[in-house]
Design a protein around this motif. Structure first.
Motif, PDB file in Angstrom:
ATOM      1  N   LYS A 149       0.862  -1.185   0.000  1.00  0.00           N
ATOM      2  CA  LYS A 149       0.000   0.000   0.000  1.00  0.00           C
ATOM      3  C   LYS A 149       0.893   1.227   0.000  1.00  0.00           C
ATOM      4  O   LYS A 149       1.724   1.392   0.898  1.00  0.00           O
ATOM      5  N   LYS A 182     -13.240   7.847 -13.556  1.00  0.00           N
ATOM      6  CA  LYS A 182     -13.504   7.742 -12.118  1.00  0.00           C
ATOM      7  C   LYS A 182     -12.226   7.411 -11.354  1.00  0.00           C
ATOM      8  O   LYS A 182     -11.942   8.011 -10.313  1.00  0.00           O
ATOM      9  N   VAL A 183     -11.447   6.451 -11.854  1.00  0.00           N
ATOM     10  CA  VAL A 183     -10.178   6.076 -11.200  1.00  0.00           C
ATOM     11  C   VAL A 183      -9.268   7.301 -11.132  1.00  0.00           C
ATOM     12  O   VAL A 183      -8.730   7.635 -10.066  1.00  0.00           O
ATOM     13  N   GLU A 207     -11.950   8.391  -7.415  1.00  0.00           N
ATOM     14  CA  GLU A 207     -13.063   7.601  -6.900  1.00  0.00           C
ATOM     15  C   GLU A 207     -12.651   6.142  -6.762  1.00  0.00           C
ATOM     16  O   GLU A 207     -11.792   5.655  -7.501  1.00  0.00           O
ATOM     17  N   TRP A 208     -13.285   5.422  -5.819  1.00  0.00           N
ATOM     18  CA  TRP A 208     -13.059   3.984  -5.728  1.00  0.00           C
ATOM     19  C   TRP A 208     -13.826   3.301  -6.846  1.00  0.00           C
ATOM     20  O   TRP A 208     -14.999   3.590  -7.086  1.00  0.00           O
ATOM     21  N   ASP A 246     -14.263  -0.734  -8.616  1.00  0.00           N
ATOM     22  CA  ASP A 246     -13.972  -2.159  -8.512  1.00  0.00           C
ATOM     23  C   ASP A 246     -12.817  -2.504  -9.454  1.00  0.00           C
ATOM     24  O   ASP A 246     -12.907  -2.265 -10.658  1.00  0.00           O
ATOM     25  N   SER A 278      -4.809  -1.914  -7.759  1.00  0.00           N
ATOM     26  CA  SER A 278      -6.044  -1.137  -7.720  1.00  0.00           C
ATOM     27  C   SER A 278      -5.661   0.273  -7.283  1.00  0.00           C
ATOM     28  O   SER A 278      -4.576   0.492  -6.738  1.00  0.00           O
ATOM     29  N   ARG A 279      -6.554   1.212  -7.526  1.00  0.00           N
ATOM     30  CA  ARG A 279      -6.235   2.613  -7.248  1.00  0.00           C
ATOM     31  C   ARG A 279      -7.347   3.247  -6.430  1.00  0.00           C
ATOM     32  O   ARG A 279      -8.106   4.083  -6.919  1.00  0.00           O
ATOM     33  N   PRO A 280      -7.479   2.848  -5.136  1.00  0.00           N
ATOM     34  CA  PRO A 280      -8.458   3.510  -4.288  1.00  0.00           C
ATOM     35  C   PRO A 280      -8.034   4.956  -4.002  1.00  0.00           C
ATOM     36  O   PRO A 280      -6.869   5.314  -4.236  1.00  0.00           O
ATOM     37  N   PRO A 281      -8.936   5.786  -3.498  1.00  0.00           N
ATOM     38  CA  PRO A 281      -8.611   7.200  -3.260  1.00  0.00           C
ATOM     39  C   PRO A 281      -7.397   7.423  -2.360  1.00  0.00           C
ATOM     40  O   PRO A 281      -6.654   8.379  -2.550  1.00  0.00           O
ATOM     41  N   GLU A 282      -7.157   6.530  -1.408  1.00  0.00           N
ATOM     42  CA  GLU A 282      -6.036   6.727  -0.473  1.00  0.00           C
ATOM     43  C   GLU A 282      -4.672   6.385  -1.063  1.00  0.00           C
ATOM     44  O   GLU A 282      -3.642   6.681  -0.460  1.00  0.00           O
TER      45      GLU A 282
END
Length: 152
Positions: free
Chosen positions: A13, A98-99, A103-104, A106, A138-142
């Motif tokens: 992470k 979105k990515v 934004e989160w 899937d 993956s590319r979550p907001p955090e």
């Protein structure tokens, strides 16, 4: 060998602390993501990502984002490991908007893969010098998250 076998090495992470834009180059829109730190944890090694890494990103005209990353990992027992990887991230335009907008989304809706190599002087992790790894991201907001697998 008819198939490629892998073993989960760790989940990584990252914390990204800003972008340095370079602009439209002959290869695409170049920017440098500054890695402020992070963590990694798996069955054989765990620790933190030291500040100072970077991702030399290119946004290509065909919508593909290319990654070129160098990091230094510090294990729980204070060994340091150089980690480099190149990768690709792409998908349908609406999903990638979105990515890229933070934004989160899937991860099954877009492609995010990396090829990884390691370098260390630590005897207890010397096996990494002889390994190739693959990552799914993956590319979550955090910040970016990768599951890293050793190719057996």
């Amino acid at each position: 060998m008819a198939e490629i076998r892998t073993s989960h090495l760790f989940t990584l992470k990252l914390v990204v602390n800003g972008m340095q834009p370079i602009g439209e180059t002959p290869g695409g829109n170049r920017r440098v993501g500054l890695v402020a730190g992070g963590t990694f944890e798996g069955p054989r090694l765990r620790g933190t990502v030291l500040p100072g890494g970077a991702d030399w990103i290119i946004g290509r005209p065909d919508g593909v984002t290319t990654l070129d990353v160098r990091l230094v990992l510090e294990t729980h027992d204070k060994a340091t490991i150089g980690m480099t990887y190149r990768g690709l991230r792409h998908g349908p335009a609406d999903v990638m908007a979105k990515v890229n907008g933070g934004e989160w989304v899937d991860p099954a809706l877009y492609y995010f893969r990396t090829v990884i190599a390691f370098e260390t002087a630590a005897p207890q992790y010397a096996w990494l010098n002889k390994a190739i790894a693959l990552g799914t991201g993956s590319r979550p907001p955090e910040g970016p998250v990768y599951d890293v697998f050793e190719v057996l």
